[in-house]
Design a protein around this motif. Structure first.
Motif, PDB file in Angstrom:
ATOM      1  N   ALA A 169       0.647  -1.180   0.078  1.00 47.44           N
ATOM      2  CA  ALA A 169       0.136  -0.143  -0.047  1.00 47.44           C
ATOM      3  C   ALA A 169       1.090   1.267  -0.152  1.00 47.44           C
ATOM      4  CB  ALA A 169      -0.365   0.246   0.794  1.00 47.44           C
ATOM      5  N   SER A 170       1.590   1.119   0.480  1.00 49.69           N
ATOM      6  CA  SER A 170       2.845   2.470   0.939  1.00 49.69           C
ATOM      7  C   SER A 170       4.287   2.588  -0.737  1.00 49.69           C
ATOM      8  CB  SER A 170       3.924   2.050   1.758  1.00 49.69           C
ATOM      9  OG  SER A 170       3.175   2.354   3.232  1.00 49.69           O
ATOM     10  N   VAL A 171       4.190   1.075  -1.382  1.00 51.43           N
ATOM     11  CA  VAL A 171       5.112   1.189  -2.122  1.00 51.43           C
ATOM     12  C   VAL A 171       4.929   1.042  -3.417  1.00 51.43           C
ATOM     13  CG1 VAL A 171       7.314   2.065  -0.347  1.00 51.43           C
ATOM     14  CG2 VAL A 171       7.169  -0.333  -1.628  1.00 51.43           C
ATOM     15  N   GLY A 172       3.721   0.106  -3.618  1.00 57.41           N
ATOM     16  CA  GLY A 172       3.577  -0.220  -4.847  1.00 57.41           C
ATOM     17  C   GLY A 172       4.028  -1.442  -4.573  1.00 57.41           C
ATOM     18  N   SER A 173       3.635  -2.209  -5.568  1.00 57.03           N
ATOM     19  CA  SER A 173       3.401  -3.869  -5.876  1.00 57.03           C
ATOM     20  C   SER A 173       4.955  -4.819  -6.761  1.00 57.03           C
ATOM     21  CB  SER A 173       2.471  -4.532  -6.591  1.00 57.03           C
ATOM     22  OG  SER A 173       3.272  -4.191  -8.235  1.00 57.03           O
ATOM     23  N   SER A 174       6.196  -3.228  -6.429  1.00 61.89           N
ATOM     24  CA  SER A 174       7.298  -4.284  -6.868  1.00 61.89           C
ATOM     25  C   SER A 174       7.640  -4.590  -5.359  1.00 61.89           C
ATOM     26  CB  SER A 174       8.274  -2.528  -6.985  1.00 61.89           C
ATOM     27  OG  SER A 174       9.205  -2.926  -7.437  1.00 61.89           O
ATOM     28  N   ALA A 175       8.920  -6.030  -5.644  1.00 64.06           N
ATOM     29  CA  ALA A 175       9.165  -6.580  -4.844  1.00 64.06           C
ATOM     30  C   ALA A 175      10.167  -6.181  -4.507  1.00 64.06           C
ATOM     31  CB  ALA A 175       9.652  -8.268  -5.442  1.00 64.06           C
ATOM     32  N   GLU A 176      11.722  -5.184  -5.176  1.00 62.16           N
ATOM     33  CA  GLU A 176      12.606  -4.444  -4.809  1.00 62.16           C
ATOM     34  C   GLU A 176      12.082  -3.439  -4.141  1.00 62.16           C
ATOM     35  OE1 GLU A 176      15.755  -1.941  -6.457  1.00 62.16           O
ATOM     36  OE2 GLU A 176      14.390  -3.059  -8.224  1.00 62.16           O
ATOM     37  N   LYS A 177      10.499  -3.074  -4.506  1.00 63.02           N
ATOM     38  CA  LYS A 177      10.845  -1.947  -3.831  1.00 63.02           C
ATOM     39  C   LYS A 177       9.946  -2.139  -1.837  1.00 63.02           C
ATOM     40  CE  LYS A 177       9.824   1.596  -7.145  1.00 63.02           C
ATOM     41  NZ  LYS A 177       8.925   2.883  -8.041  1.00 63.02           N
ATOM     42  N   VAL A 178       9.603  -3.049  -1.940  1.00 64.97           N
ATOM     43  CA  VAL A 178       8.587  -3.748  -0.566  1.00 64.97           C
ATOM     44  C   VAL A 178      10.044  -3.531   0.293  1.00 64.97           C
ATOM     45  CG1 VAL A 178       7.440  -5.799   0.274  1.00 64.97           C
ATOM     46  CG2 VAL A 178       6.626  -3.901  -1.283  1.00 64.97           C
ATOM     47  N   ARG A 179      11.363  -4.698  -0.477  1.00 60.24           N
ATOM     48  CA  ARG A 179      12.386  -5.427   0.593  1.00 60.24           C
ATOM     49  C   ARG A 179      12.717  -4.233   1.038  1.00 60.24           C
ATOM     50  NH1 ARG A 179      13.102  -8.755  -4.109  1.00 60.24           N
ATOM     51  NH2 ARG A 179      12.749 -10.566  -3.384  1.00 60.24           N
ATOM     52  N   ALA A 180      12.978  -2.933   0.602  1.00 58.43           N
ATOM     53  CA  ALA A 180      13.523  -1.337   0.985  1.00 58.43           C
ATOM     54  C   ALA A 180      12.789  -1.318   1.734  1.00 58.43           C
ATOM     55  CB  ALA A 180      13.558  -0.954  -0.501  1.00 58.43           C
ATOM     56  N   TYR A 181      11.798  -0.869   1.604  1.00 58.86           N
ATOM     57  CA  TYR A 181      10.227  -0.660   2.597  1.00 58.86           C
ATOM     58  C   TYR A 181      10.366  -1.854   4.196  1.00 58.86           C
ATOM     59  CZ  TYR A 181       6.367   0.847   4.364  1.00 58.86           C
ATOM     60  OH  TYR A 181       5.306   1.369   5.659  1.00 58.86           O
ATOM     61  N   LEU A 182      10.909  -2.734   3.831  1.00 62.68           N
ATOM     62  CA  LEU A 182      10.758  -3.255   5.018  1.00 62.68           C
ATOM     63  C   LEU A 182      11.812  -3.295   5.644  1.00 62.68           C
ATOM     64  CD1 LEU A 182       8.853  -6.148   3.425  1.00 62.68           C
ATOM     65  CD2 LEU A 182       7.740  -4.804   5.280  1.00 62.68           C
ATOM     66  N   LYS A 183      13.066  -3.001   4.479  1.00 62.76           N
ATOM     67  CA  LYS A 183      14.262  -3.189   5.261  1.00 62.76           C
ATOM     68  C   LYS A 183      15.064  -1.469   6.155  1.00 62.76           C
ATOM     69  CE  LYS A 183      17.002  -6.122   2.980  1.00 62.76           C
ATOM     70  NZ  LYS A 183      17.753  -6.678   1.886  1.00 62.76           N
ATOM     71  N   GLY A 184      13.593  -0.106   6.292  1.00 62.65           N
ATOM     72  CA  GLY A 184      13.971   0.472   6.159  1.00 62.65           C
ATOM     73  C   GLY A 184      14.458   1.730   5.763  1.00 62.65           C
ATOM     74  N   ALA A 185      14.552   1.397   4.215  1.00 59.42           N
ATOM     75  CA  ALA A 185      15.334   2.507   3.194  1.00 59.42           C
ATOM     76  C   ALA A 185      14.254   3.454   3.016  1.00 59.42           C
ATOM     77  CB  ALA A 185      15.155   1.632   1.936  1.00 59.42           C
ATOM     78  N   SER A 186      14.711   4.339   3.310  1.00 58.89           N
ATOM     79  CA  SER A 186      13.289   5.778   2.307  1.00 58.89           C
ATOM     80  C   SER A 186      12.301   5.143   3.331  1.00 58.89           C
ATOM     81  CB  SER A 186      13.702   5.976   1.229  1.00 58.89           C
ATOM     82  OG  SER A 186      14.762   6.448   0.728  1.00 58.89           O
ATOM     83  N   PRO A 187      11.757   4.927   4.072  1.00 54.65           N
ATOM     84  CA  PRO A 187       9.990   4.286   4.920  1.00 54.65           C
ATOM     85  C   PRO A 187       9.514   5.688   5.136  1.00 54.65           C
ATOM     86  CG  PRO A 187      11.421   4.979   6.751  1.00 54.65           C
ATOM     87  CD  PRO A 187      12.567   5.285   5.665  1.00 54.65           C
ATOM     88  N   ALA A 188       7.941   5.493   4.072  1.00 51.05           N
ATOM     89  CA  ALA A 188       6.624   6.585   4.245  1.00 51.05           C
ATOM     90  C   ALA A 188       6.866   7.214   4.986  1.00 51.05           C
ATOM     91  CB  ALA A 188       6.070   5.578   3.915  1.00 51.05           C
ATOM     92  N   GLY A 189       6.416   8.524   4.563  1.00 51.24           N
ATOM     93  CA  GLY A 189       6.445   9.397   5.700  1.00 51.24           C
ATOM     94  C   GLY A 189       7.814  10.431   6.531  1.00 51.24           C
ATOM     95  N   ASP A 190       9.450   9.781   5.677  1.00 54.84           N
ATOM     96  CA  ASP A 190      10.740  10.488   6.503  1.00 54.84           C
ATOM     97  C   ASP A 190      10.321  11.566   5.969  1.00 54.84           C
ATOM     98  OD1 ASP A 190      11.416   9.945   3.847  1.00 54.84           O
ATOM     99  OD2 ASP A 190      12.642   8.415   4.589  1.00 54.84           O
ATOM    100  N   GLY A 191       9.807  12.267   4.350  1.00 55.38           N
ATOM    101  CA  GLY A 191       9.575  13.408   4.084  1.00 55.38           C
ATOM    102  C   GLY A 191      11.304  13.624   2.791  1.00 55.38           C
ATOM    103  N   ALA A 192      11.434  12.297   2.787  1.00 52.09           N
ATOM    104  CA  ALA A 192      13.063  12.175   2.079  1.00 52.09           C
ATOM    105  C   ALA A 192      12.409  12.569   0.471  1.00 52.09           C
ATOM    106  CB  ALA A 192      13.512  11.093   1.279  1.00 52.09           C
ATOM    107  N   GLN A 193      12.958  12.935  -0.915  1.00 54.06           N
ATOM    108  CA  GLN A 193      12.449  13.152  -1.456  1.00 54.06           C
ATOM    109  C   GLN A 193      12.712  11.627  -2.614  1.00 54.06           C
ATOM    110  OE1 GLN A 193      11.159  15.249  -3.148  1.00 54.06           O
ATOM    111  NE2 GLN A 193      11.399  16.974  -1.160  1.00 54.06           N
ATOM    112  N   ARG A 194      11.702  11.064  -3.548  1.00 49.02           N
ATOM    113  CA  ARG A 194      11.742  10.024  -4.473  1.00 49.02           C
ATOM    114  C   ARG A 194      11.591  10.751  -5.916  1.00 49.02           C
ATOM    115  NH1 ARG A 194       9.278   9.241   0.569  1.00 49.02           N
ATOM    116  NH2 ARG A 194       9.587   7.302   1.262  1.00 49.02           N
ATOM    117  N   SER A 195      12.065   9.560  -7.046  1.00 46.39           N
ATOM    118  CA  SER A 195      12.379  10.214  -7.933  1.00 46.39           C
ATOM    119  C   SER A 195      11.376   9.262  -8.632  1.00 46.39           C
ATOM    120  CB  SER A 195      13.329  10.136  -8.650  1.00 46.39           C
ATOM    121  OG  SER A 195      14.242   9.097  -8.493  1.00 46.39           O
TER     122      SER A 195
END
Length: 68
Positions: free
Chosen positions: A42-68
């Motif tokens: 729900a936060s990063v979409g269905s990409s397995a790579e993005k989900v893995r990064a999200y779960l590892k804490g890389a650029s978690p949603a709501g951290d204010g980081a810019q995403r491209s």
């Protein structure tokens, strides 16, 4: 989305939370609960790579980081 079992390479790149077996298998593979997988998708979409990064804490949603 209907699961096309002939497209197995794509299955390794995308997480389909509508398929109970995929949700269960991804949760086991990533060592988290099915609810955590749903939250990540729900936060990063269905990409397995993005989900893995999200779960590892890389650029978690709501951290204010810019995403491209």
């Amino acid at each position: 989305m209907q699961d096309d079992k002939t497209q197995t390479a794509l299955d390794r790149k995308l997480i389909n939370t509508s398929e109970a077996y995929e949700l269960r298998d991804w949760a086991r593979s990533l060592g988290v609960s099915e609810d955590r997988i749903r939250e990540a998708v729900a936060s990063v979409g269905s990409s397995a790579e993005k989900v893995r990064a999200y779960l590892k804490g890389a650029s978690p949603a709501g951290d204010g980081a810019q995403r491209s």
